[in-house]
Design a protein around this motif. Structure first.
Motif, mmCIF file in Angstrom:
data_model
loop_
_atom_site.group_PDB
_atom_site.id
_atom_site.type_symbol
_atom_site.label_atom_id
_atom_site.label_comp_id
_atom_site.label_asym_id
_atom_site.label_seq_id
_atom_site.Cartn_x
_atom_site.Cartn_y
_atom_site.Cartn_z
ATOM 1 N N UNK A 158 0.839 -1.205 0.000
ATOM 2 C CA UNK A 158 0.000 0.000 0.000
ATOM 3 C C UNK A 158 0.869 1.247 0.000
ATOM 4 N N UNK A 159 1.924 1.223 0.802
ATOM 5 C CA UNK A 159 2.852 2.361 0.860
ATOM 6 C C UNK A 159 3.484 2.606 -0.500
ATOM 7 N N UNK A 160 3.983 1.560 -1.115
ATOM 8 C CA UNK A 160 4.669 1.697 -2.396
ATOM 9 C C UNK A 160 3.741 2.241 -3.475
ATOM 10 N N UNK A 161 2.527 1.707 -3.539
ATOM 11 C CA UNK A 161 1.573 2.144 -4.556
ATOM 12 C C UNK A 161 1.220 3.620 -4.376
ATOM 13 N N UNK A 162 1.024 4.052 -3.133
ATOM 14 C CA UNK A 162 0.630 5.438 -2.880
ATOM 15 C C UNK A 162 1.770 6.406 -3.161
ATOM 16 N N UNK A 163 2.976 6.077 -2.742
ATOM 17 C CA UNK A 163 4.117 6.971 -2.942
ATOM 18 C C UNK A 163 4.464 7.101 -4.415
ATOM 19 N N UNK A 164 4.505 5.987 -5.126
ATOM 20 C CA UNK A 164 4.834 6.063 -6.553
ATOM 21 C C UNK A 164 3.779 6.857 -7.317
ATOM 22 N N UNK A 165 2.500 6.628 -7.003
ATOM 23 C CA UNK A 165 1.438 7.386 -7.676
ATOM 24 C C UNK A 165 1.557 8.869 -7.378
ATOM 25 N N UNK A 166 1.843 9.223 -6.116
ATOM 26 C CA UNK A 166 1.956 10.636 -5.734
ATOM 27 C C UNK A 166 3.142 11.309 -6.421
ATOM 28 N N UNK A 167 4.130 10.517 -6.816
ATOM 29 C CA UNK A 167 5.303 11.060 -7.514
ATOM 30 C C UNK A 167 5.183 10.930 -9.028
ATOM 31 N N UNK A 168 3.990 10.596 -9.512
ATOM 32 C CA UNK A 168 3.755 10.503 -10.951
ATOM 33 C C UNK A 168 4.444 9.334 -11.602
ATOM 34 N N UNK A 169 4.586 8.236 -10.854
ATOM 35 C CA UNK A 169 5.324 7.067 -11.329
ATOM 36 C C UNK A 169 4.430 5.832 -11.315
ATOM 37 N N UNK A 239 5.039 16.205 6.538
ATOM 38 C CA UNK A 239 4.123 15.383 7.328
ATOM 39 C C UNK A 239 2.702 15.533 6.812
ATOM 40 N N UNK A 240 2.310 16.775 6.499
ATOM 41 C CA UNK A 240 0.977 17.030 5.941
ATOM 42 C C UNK A 240 0.836 16.387 4.562
ATOM 43 N N UNK A 241 1.902 16.420 3.756
ATOM 44 C CA UNK A 241 1.880 15.809 2.426
ATOM 45 C C UNK A 241 1.654 14.308 2.541
ATOM 46 N N UNK A 242 2.375 13.664 3.458
ATOM 47 C CA UNK A 242 2.206 12.221 3.643
ATOM 48 C C UNK A 242 0.797 11.887 4.130
ATOM 49 N N UNK A 243 0.275 12.709 5.031
ATOM 50 C CA UNK A 243 -1.078 12.465 5.531
ATOM 51 C C UNK A 243 -2.097 12.557 4.399
ATOM 52 N N UNK A 244 -1.890 13.503 3.475
ATOM 53 C CA UNK A 244 -2.805 13.648 2.335
ATOM 54 C C UNK A 244 -2.672 12.477 1.380
ATOM 55 N N UNK A 245 -1.442 12.040 1.137
ATOM 56 C CA UNK A 245 -1.218 10.912 0.225
ATOM 57 C C UNK A 245 -1.901 9.654 0.735
ATOM 58 N N UNK A 246 -1.874 9.454 2.050
ATOM 59 C CA UNK A 246 -2.428 8.223 2.615
ATOM 60 C C UNK A 246 -3.800 8.411 3.243
ATOM 61 N N UNK A 247 -4.458 9.516 2.902
ATOM 62 C CA UNK A 247 -5.803 9.762 3.419
ATOM 63 C C UNK A 247 -6.824 8.839 2.749
#
Length: 247
Positions: A158-169, A239-247
């Motif tokens: 879940x972490x990997x999918x959210x971070x890569x998507x948030x980085x346009x990858x 911290x706010x960016x991460x919270x939004x990515x995983x909201x």
């Protein structure tokens, strides 16, 4: 007392930098800030104190070797369960102004030591990769370290999918891919310099080495920003960016 396990890991890397540049990166507080974890201070002598600070976490150690341009080492104090960690860097100059660096990471692990050992075995080369990127692209500059923590997730996929998507990858990202993310109301573009699914993503921009580190559903940033920023404000924003990515 829990079961303990002695370990030793050895890693070698060639760096496009002089021994003097490598020494400044591995044996000074500002140098370590620019590629490793947290905010660091080094008392430059054998027996001197080392200090690393991250939000909610502080660690100290003792310098065990201090030979400028050649050898640097330090060791953490022994915990009640007998665990400790020691780091030794060996520097050897090469022709053409390059350097061979060896890291020997040893110590004693306790408790669920197998998982911790696996994390160290995989993590050390990634941090050395960041050191390589720092010396190649930002040598002589000092970074502001930015550590921020995201909300715990059910698993690392879940972490990997959210971070890569948030980085346009895409999830099957590879080194060299173009990355693009929105942060603080502006768009940041860069290139992927390190990718290890599902635990580590590195993106290099014109003024930063962005590092997203995850393990067992845990996620943090270990960014190194080579620009004039306020660290505390930046950590709050990430911290706010991460919270939004995983909201």
């Amino acid at each position: 007392m829990s079961e303990t396990h002695a370990f030793e890991l050895t890693h070698d890397i060639d760096l496009a930098a002089t021994p003097e540049q490598v020494w400044a990166a591995i044996a000074t507080g500002p140098g370590i800030d620019s590629w490793f974890m947290g905010r660091n201070e080094i008392e430059p002598r054998v027996g001197g104190e080392t200090r690393m600070a991250m939000p909610g976490f502080d660690a100290t150690g003792t310098v065990t070797a201090y030979e400028p341009g050649h050898r640097f080492g330090y060791r953490s104090p022994e915990a009640e369960d007998g665990s400790f960690m020691a780091f030794e860097y060996l520097i050897e100059g090469r022709d053409g102004g390059s350097t061979s660096l060896r890291l020997v990471h040893s110590g004693v692990l306790a408790g669920n030591w197998e998982d911790e050992y696996d994390a160290l075995r995989k993590g050390n080369p990634l941090y050395l990769r960041t050191l390589q990127q720092y010396l190649e692209h930002f040598a002589g500059r000092t970074a502001v370290p930015v550590a921020a923590f995201g909300p715990q997730q059910a698993d690392q996929d879940i972490v990997w999918a959210a971070v890569t998507e948030a980085c346009g990858l895409s999830k099957d990202v590879k080194e060299g891919d173009a990355a693009r993310l929105t942060f603080g109301g502006r768009e940041i573009s860069g290139v992927v310099d390190t990718a290890l699914e599902p635990s580590f993503l590195g993106v290099r921009t014109d003024d930063a080495l962005l590092r997203f580190v995850g393990r067992q559903g845990f996620i943090l940033t270990g960014h190194h920003v080579f620009a004039g920023i306020d660290r505390e404000t930046a950590e709050q924003e990430w911290t706010a960016w991460l919270a939004e990515v995983f909201n």
